[in-house]
Write an enzyme that holds these catalytic residues in place. Structure first.
Site, PDB file in Angstrom:
ATOM      1  N   LYS A  26       0.833  -1.194   0.000  1.00  0.00           N
ATOM      2  CA  LYS A  26       0.000   0.000   0.000  1.00  0.00           C
ATOM      3  C   LYS A  26       0.874   1.253   0.000  1.00  0.00           C
ATOM      4  CE  LYS A  26      -3.697  -0.647   2.457  1.00  0.00           C
ATOM      5  NZ  LYS A  26      -4.298  -0.930   3.775  1.00  0.00           N
ATOM      6  N   ARG A  95      -3.344   3.099   8.424  1.00  0.00           N
ATOM      7  CA  ARG A  95      -3.624   1.927   7.587  1.00  0.00           C
ATOM      8  C   ARG A  95      -2.453   0.972   7.592  1.00  0.00           C
ATOM      9  NH1 ARG A  95      -4.619   4.540   1.838  1.00  0.00           N
ATOM     10  NH2 ARG A  95      -5.829   2.636   1.536  1.00  0.00           N
ATOM     11  N   GLY A 104      -8.606  -7.912   4.583  1.00  0.00           N
ATOM     12  CA  GLY A 104      -9.309  -8.014   5.853  1.00  0.00           C
ATOM     13  C   GLY A 104      -8.473  -8.416   7.042  1.00  0.00           C
ATOM     14  N   MET A 106      -5.887  -6.884   8.540  1.00  0.00           N
ATOM     15  CA  MET A 106      -5.573  -5.843   9.517  1.00  0.00           C
ATOM     16  C   MET A 106      -6.464  -4.646   9.265  1.00  0.00           C
ATOM     17  SD  MET A 106      -1.568  -6.295   9.675  1.00  0.00           S
ATOM     18  CE  MET A 106      -0.919  -7.725   8.831  1.00  0.00           C
ATOM     19  N   ARG A 339      -3.166  -1.513  -6.624  1.00  0.00           N
ATOM     20  CA  ARG A 339      -2.291  -2.694  -6.531  1.00  0.00           C
ATOM     21  C   ARG A 339      -2.673  -3.633  -7.661  1.00  0.00           C
ATOM     22  NH1 ARG A 339      -5.208  -4.754  -1.087  1.00  0.00           N
ATOM     23  NH2 ARG A 339      -7.302  -4.795  -1.943  1.00  0.00           N
ATOM     24  N   HIS A 457     -15.309  -9.871   1.443  1.00  0.00           N
ATOM     25  CA  HIS A 457     -14.287 -10.824   1.868  1.00  0.00           C
ATOM     26  C   HIS A 457     -14.432 -12.171   1.168  1.00  0.00           C
ATOM     27  CE1 HIS A 457     -12.555 -13.916   4.572  1.00  0.00           C
ATOM     28  NE2 HIS A 457     -11.583 -13.028   4.682  1.00  0.00           N
ATOM     29  N   ARG A 578       4.097 -46.846 -11.986  1.00  0.00           N
ATOM     30  CA  ARG A 578       4.146 -47.749 -10.830  1.00  0.00           C
ATOM     31  C   ARG A 578       3.467 -49.044 -11.254  1.00  0.00           C
ATOM     32  NH1 ARG A 578       2.470 -42.626  -9.077  1.00  0.00           N
ATOM     33  NH2 ARG A 578       3.631 -41.775  -7.313  1.00  0.00           N
ATOM     34  N   ARG A 675       8.956 -48.651 -13.352  1.00  0.00           N
ATOM     35  CA  ARG A 675       9.611 -49.074 -12.125  1.00  0.00           C
ATOM     36  C   ARG A 675       9.197 -50.504 -11.787  1.00  0.00           C
ATOM     37  NH1 ARG A 675       8.077 -45.964  -6.690  1.00  0.00           N
ATOM     38  NH2 ARG A 675       6.121 -47.070  -7.021  1.00  0.00           N
ATOM     39  N   GLU A 812      16.364 -42.697  -3.490  1.00  0.00           N
ATOM     40  CA  GLU A 812      15.320 -42.361  -2.517  1.00  0.00           C
ATOM     41  C   GLU A 812      15.664 -42.833  -1.120  1.00  0.00           C
ATOM     42  OE1 GLU A 812      11.694 -44.372  -3.572  1.00  0.00           O
ATOM     43  OE2 GLU A 812      12.779 -46.026  -4.479  1.00  0.00           O
ATOM     44  N   SER A 831      16.551 -41.183 -10.848  1.00  0.00           N
ATOM     45  CA  SER A 831      15.326 -40.418 -10.642  1.00  0.00           C
ATOM     46  C   SER A 831      15.133 -40.303  -9.138  1.00  0.00           C
ATOM     47  CB  SER A 831      14.135 -41.117 -11.287  1.00  0.00           C
ATOM     48  OG  SER A 831      12.962 -40.386 -11.028  1.00  0.00           O
ATOM     49  N   GLY A 833      13.384 -40.108  -5.857  1.00  0.00           N
ATOM     50  CA  GLY A 833      12.074 -40.408  -5.279  1.00  0.00           C
ATOM     51  C   GLY A 833      11.982 -39.588  -4.004  1.00  0.00           C
ATOM     52  N   THR A 834      11.515 -38.366  -4.154  1.00  0.00           N
ATOM     53  CA  THR A 834      11.606 -37.444  -3.009  1.00  0.00           C
ATOM     54  C   THR A 834      10.589 -37.752  -1.910  1.00  0.00           C
ATOM     55  OG1 THR A 834      10.336 -35.904  -4.363  1.00  0.00           O
ATOM     56  CG2 THR A 834      12.699 -35.529  -4.210  1.00  0.00           C
ATOM     57  N   ASN A 835       9.584 -38.585  -2.210  1.00  0.00           N
ATOM     58  CA  ASN A 835       8.672 -38.962  -1.117  1.00  0.00           C
ATOM     59  C   ASN A 835       9.417 -39.810  -0.093  1.00  0.00           C
ATOM     60  OD1 ASN A 835       6.788 -37.779  -2.719  1.00  0.00           O
ATOM     61  ND2 ASN A 835       5.803 -39.681  -3.354  1.00  0.00           N
ATOM     62  N   ASP A 836      10.037 -40.879  -0.598  1.00  0.00           N
ATOM     63  CA  ASP A 836      10.782 -41.739   0.318  1.00  0.00           C
ATOM     64  C   ASP A 836      12.007 -41.028   0.872  1.00  0.00           C
ATOM     65  OD1 ASP A 836       9.845 -44.371   1.006  1.00  0.00           O
ATOM     66  OD2 ASP A 836       9.713 -44.712  -1.159  1.00  0.00           O
ATOM     67  N   CYS A 898      10.750 -37.854  -9.484  1.00  0.00           N
ATOM     68  CA  CYS A 898       9.403 -38.361  -9.732  1.00  0.00           C
ATOM     69  C   CYS A 898       8.550 -38.395  -8.473  1.00  0.00           C
ATOM     70  CB  CYS A 898       9.463 -39.745 -10.379  1.00  0.00           C
ATOM     71  SG  CYS A 898      10.255 -40.973  -9.346  1.00  0.00           S
ATOM     72  N   TYR A 918      14.834 -33.198 -15.732  1.00  0.00           N
ATOM     73  CA  TYR A 918      13.376 -33.140 -15.858  1.00  0.00           C
ATOM     74  C   TYR A 918      12.698 -33.332 -14.512  1.00  0.00           C
ATOM     75  CZ  TYR A 918      13.324 -38.241 -15.482  1.00  0.00           C
ATOM     76  OH  TYR A 918      13.469 -39.524 -15.033  1.00  0.00           O
TER      77      TYR A 918
END
Ligand code: ADP
Ligand code: MG
Ligand code: MG
Length: 944
Positions: A26, A95, A104, A106, A339, A457, A578, A675, A812, A831, A833-836, A898, A918
């Site tokens: 603002k 303000r 909303g 503040m 804005r 809002h 999978r 896999r 992984e 590759s 395996g970012t979950n594991d 992946c 990738y």
């Protein structure tokens, strides 16, 4: 010396639009507009740095106080008035304004400087007693609420009482003497609830308001909003102190808000609302129903024309849609805010492409203008047209945020959360929403309110969340206490079915089937691209993104149908198929279960048979006969298990082959990474408890009669018990399965290569990539790879039959990342395996983390869910090490990701930065990934 206070006024400002970090959005906007010579009431901005100091110390330093006093003195000199002076008071607004706007969150305080004496000065000076008193009662109300913490209802109660007595319908109907009474009652409320009279010293008022803004930065509502929107907590808010201008001076005055384009659809049309004889938030508060902004042209033509000119200029200047706030005091226009406007995903795409066509943006700038996540909204369902045609519209409100929402009526945010937790779809129905409702809004399918306009809002937040929203639906009679909603002659209770169309504002009292979005319909081939302007723009934007991005984008797809969608969305390759997902199909599960039940003994039998056969070949004389006898015994003991095991595998082979062939066909010669089996085997079997119950029930019904079924179930139960693991995620899974049951790997790989051969023979090129999961030690990969190469040679022959394939691994397991140099020697690709990797890197089970991860985020231990957005500082290091070591051992090693993170924009920025080739994500996130990858490249160019 650091500057903490920035002045703006008389055509010149200390700041400008690029100083949002220091001045907040603002403050930066007010400075920029002042410098551009626009009519902006003068004032000063106290910086976000001051806010952060305030948070540390609990007060401002004397130096900053002094700097702020000097700015006030300068303002007083410029205006020729003194703050709150009895005869002719300078009045200001206070303000808040952080770098990112928080609708909303503040509260603004208007008319500061009024007290029992200066209100009379204001009356005398303006000759308008009603106006002066109205301003003062508003000030007490706002200050009382925001600074003194008095509930709004306490004031509302008194106002209503006076209105009733005066028989006034609206606030504007109150006379000056009525307002005197209101003031008297308000002051009494303050006295009663705080123990002190309403503060009369203008400077004390100013300090109080300023500190309240700083304090509000840490209030829970603001904190929730920041959390939902990934805004860091240490940004701080600035405070703007600005001369008042008055929209409540009578019918030649007004206040309003607007957009230079339609924020719901993106259409190029002047859009907004205004109210005559009103002030501040009246327009958005839903107390009076505002008028469409075009009507301003009729009542105040001069001011309207000027407003159009200014806002058109602002749009070109900022190269983006502007969301502006203005006040007209006695036919004179003042700009109070501008804005970049929040918008729906649909509008974002339309506007970005339109602005390029209008010559305002370059294609690259357009790519940066659309939040990748917002593309998701273009994939939202719409109502099934046939079903929709059959139900009547019960009521119509304002179409605030497009999309079809259907579900059960709930009346509070808490109910919404509770129902949603049970997996129910809900529509949140409220008089109007407030920031406290955000958690309910975020879980609801849609939001429906009875009051408020397009800038209320519910509308603003709905658009931002991409939530279908219908607001200001006056036909609704809501009794939230009694959990009742009346629409015409119908009465609905909690849980009753309702549907809303956020694009038309229509409300239907039924649960309606929804059908895919326009974009999805084109992708599915049900709608011609030429018939969808939206699709064409969507495509255009993504083509521009493709021209800049360096990262490839693939999809995680297990079945041909998903692969087809992924390809249509622009995925060029499958990063993860999978194989086990195919095992869950009804016709396959029995074979899978048979395979599992016989695997241990079957594999052992096969191994024994093979070893004996080898030995027989080398044996001499009577040894041969002995070994033959032994072989006979083994065959007798294991023959059945071997037959069951190989029999099941033989039945699974053609099924897998057909699936893989489908994937190869749908991906048109782009790489397809498959896999080998990954999950612990017990996942394919029924639950132990369920089996026990079934057996018991069968026995109760007659053990003799059901003997055969019981025996089979008991056998299954034994297998389930044998396969039980204490910690299955760290147990017998991933390559550990393929190593101990090599026959499974052999079958899967055979299916891959046979499918590849089949499809390539028909003229479609294929690029299979066999991926071994959960490798932590190079020897694991080496052994599995040996099997892959053997089978490939068998199926494809020595020459390879023109099928180029790769064998790679997932990284992984932390040890895999740490020894990536060793592993790379055996791998054609990695590759992540970012979950594991997140599970094991954190030692945090994804399936159990729900119990405390929420707490961690609420209490600031973790900023984000590490399963949604990669933990860059921690798990990210494992990725970096893996990349560095892998490429050190094998320059140019192809590396992708992946995990779920492959579709998360923040994580994509990181993957781009560490040089992956990738990302692979779910088909529906492919467009998001394409755009995010382009933005990452534009922000931090790398590679060629
Ligand atoms: P928000 O961040 O919630 O939009 P603002 O600070 O923009 O809050 O204030 C809300 C409204 O208050 C503005 O749109 C404007 O109508 C009114 N307002 C704020 N400052 C002034 C002022 N100096 N003079 C007149 N009206 C003001
Ligand atoms: Mg505002
Ligand atoms: Mg895994």
């Amino acid at each position: 010396m650091t500057q903490y206070v920035y002045f703006f006024g008389a055509g010149k400002a200390d700041g400008n639009k690029d100083m949002k970090d220091i001045l907040g959005g603002k403050g930066a906007g007010l400075a920029e507009m002042t410098n551009a010579g626009l009519p902006v009431p003068p004032g000063f901005t106290i910086s976000t740095a001051a806010c952060n100091l305030f948070q540390e110390r609990g007060s401002l330093s004397p130096e900053i106080e002094a700097e702020s006093d000097r700015a006030l003195a300068r303002l007083e000199k410029l205006m020729g008035k003194t703050l709150g002076a009895p005869a002719d008071p300078l009045l200001v607004s206070v303000r808040s304004g952080a770098k990112f706007s928080m609708p909303g969150m503040m509260d603004t305080i208007l008319n500061l400087g009024l007290n029992d004496r200066s209100v009379l000065g204001l009356k005398a000076k303006t000759g308008n007693g009603r106006f002066a008193k109205d301003s003062y009662r508003r000030f007490i109300q706002m200050y009382g609420n925001v600074v003194l913490g008095i509930d709004k209802d306490a004031f509302e109660h008194e106002l209503s009482a006076v209105k009733r007595k005066a028989r006034a319908r609206a606030d504007v109907d109150l006379s000056e003497t009525d307002l005197d009474q209101v003031i008297e009652r308000y002051e009494a409320v303050v006295k009663k609830l705080t123990g002190s009279p309403f503060p009369q010293d203008p400077r004390e008022q100013l300090r109080g308001a300023r500190n309240a803004v700083f304090e509000s930065w840490m209030n829970p509502r603001a904190a929730t909003y920041r959390k939902l929107n990934d805004i860091p907590h240490d940004l701080g808010t600035a405070v703007n102190v600005q001369c008042m201008v008055f929209g409540n001076m009578g019918n030649t005055s007004a206040t309003g808000v607007g957009f230079t384009r339609n924020p719901a659809t993106g259409a190029k049309e002047f859009y907004g609302e205004f109210l005559q004889n009103a002030q501040g938030e009246d327009v958005v508060a839903g107390i009076r129903t505002p008028h469409p902004i075009v009507e301003l042209g009729k009542v105040m033509p001069e001011a309207y024309k000027q407003l159009r000119d200014i806002t058109t200029r602002l749009e070109r200047h900022y190269k983006d849609v502007q969301d502006f706030e203005f006040t007209i005091q006695d036919n004179r226009l003042f700009m109070l805010q501008t804005r970049n406007g929040k918008r729906t995903g649909v509008a974002a795409v339309n506007i970005a492409v339109d602005l390029v066509q209008e010559g305002i943006l370059t294609p690259r700038e357009a790519v940066m203008k659309v939040e990748p996540q917002a593309l998701d909204q273009l994939l939202h369902p719409i109502f099934d047209l046939a079903a929709r045609a059959k139900v009547e519209v019960a009521a119509t409100g304002l179409p605030a945020s497009p999309g079809a929402a259907t579900g059960a009526v709930v009346f509070t945010a808490e109910e919404a959360v509770a129902w949603a937790a049970k997996g129910k779809r809900v529509v949140l129905v409220r008089m109007e929403t407030v920031p406290d409702d955000i958690h309910g809004m975020s879980v609801a399918q849609g939001v429906l309110t009875a009051t408020g306009g397009m800038t209320s809002h519910a509308a603003v937040v709905g658009r931002q969340m991409g939530k279908p929203s219908v607001v200001g639906c006056g036909a609704l009679q809501i009794d939230a206490k009694a959990r009742r909603l009346r629409v015409g002659n119908s009465v609905l209770g909690e849980g009753a079915p309702i549907s809303i169309d956020g694009a038309t504002g229509e409300v239907m009292l039924a649960e309606l089937p929804t059908s895919p979005s326009e974009v999805l319909q084109v992708v599915a081939g049900k709608l011609k691209p030429e018939r969808s302007v939206l699709f064409q723009k969507f495509e255009q934007l993504l083509r521009w993104a493709d021209e800049v991005r360096r990262l490839g984008v693939r999809a995680n797809a297990d079945i041909p149908r998903d692969a087809k969608v992924a390809f249509a969305f622009g995925a060029r390759g499958i990063g993860l198929c999978r194989t086990e997902h195919m095992f869950f199909a009804e016709d396959r599960l029995p074979q899978v279960v048979a395979m599992i039940l016989s695997a241990a003994r079957g594999q052992r039998g096969l191994d024994l048979v093979r070893r004996l056969q080898e030995r027989i070949k080398e044996a001499r004389g009577h040894q041969v006969a002995d070994l033959r006898k032994e072989l006979g015994a083994v065959r007798k003991e294991y023959g059945k298990a071997i037959a069951e095991y190989t029999g099941a595998l033989k039945k699974l082979l053609p099924m897998q082959r057909a699936d893989f062939a489908g994937l190869f066909r749908e991906m048109h010669g782009t790489p397809v990474t498959i896999r080998t089996l990954d999950p612990p085997l017990h996942e394919f079997l029924p639950k132990r408890e369920e089996l026990m119950v079934e057996v018991a029930t069968l026995k109760a019904k007659g053990a003799a009669r059901n003997a055969r079924v019981i025996a089979a179930k008991e056998k299954l139960l034994r297998a389930v018990e044998e396969l039980h693991e204490f910690n299955p995620m760290l147990g017998h899974r991933g390559c550990r399965l393929g190593i101990t049951y090599p026959e499974i790997t052999r079958m899967q790989v055979r299916a891959i290569f046979e499918a590849a051969l089949q499809v390539s023979r028909k003229g479609t090129p294929v690029k299979p990539e066999v991926m071994i999961p959960l490798v932590g030690h190079v020897e694991e990969l080496r052994r599995q790879k040996r099997i892959v190469l053997e089978v490939a040679a068998e199926v494809l022959g020595k020459g390879g039959s023109g099928v180029d394939y790769l064998v790679g691994t997932m990284i992984e397991v932390p040890r895999g990342a740490l020894t990536a140099d060793e592993i790379a020697k055996e791998a054609d690709f990695f590759s992540f395996g970012t979950n594991d990797l997140t599970q094991m890197g954190f030692g945090l089970s994804r399936d159990d983390a729900g119990r405390f991860l929420g707490y961690y985020q609420e209490h600031g231990i973790l900023e984000k869910d590490p399963f949604v957005s990669l933990d860059v500082e921690g798990v990210g290091q494992l990725v970096e090490i893996g990349v560095k070591k892998g490429r050190a051992a094998k320059p140019g090693l192809k590396i992708g990701v992946c995990g779920e993170h492959g579709g998360d924009p923040a994580s994509i920025r990181f993957f781009h930065g560490v040089g992956l080739d990738y990302v692979s994500c779910s088909p529906y996130r492919v467009p998001i990934a394409r755009l995010a990858a382009a933005q990452a490249q534009l922000e931090k160019p790398s590679g060629d």
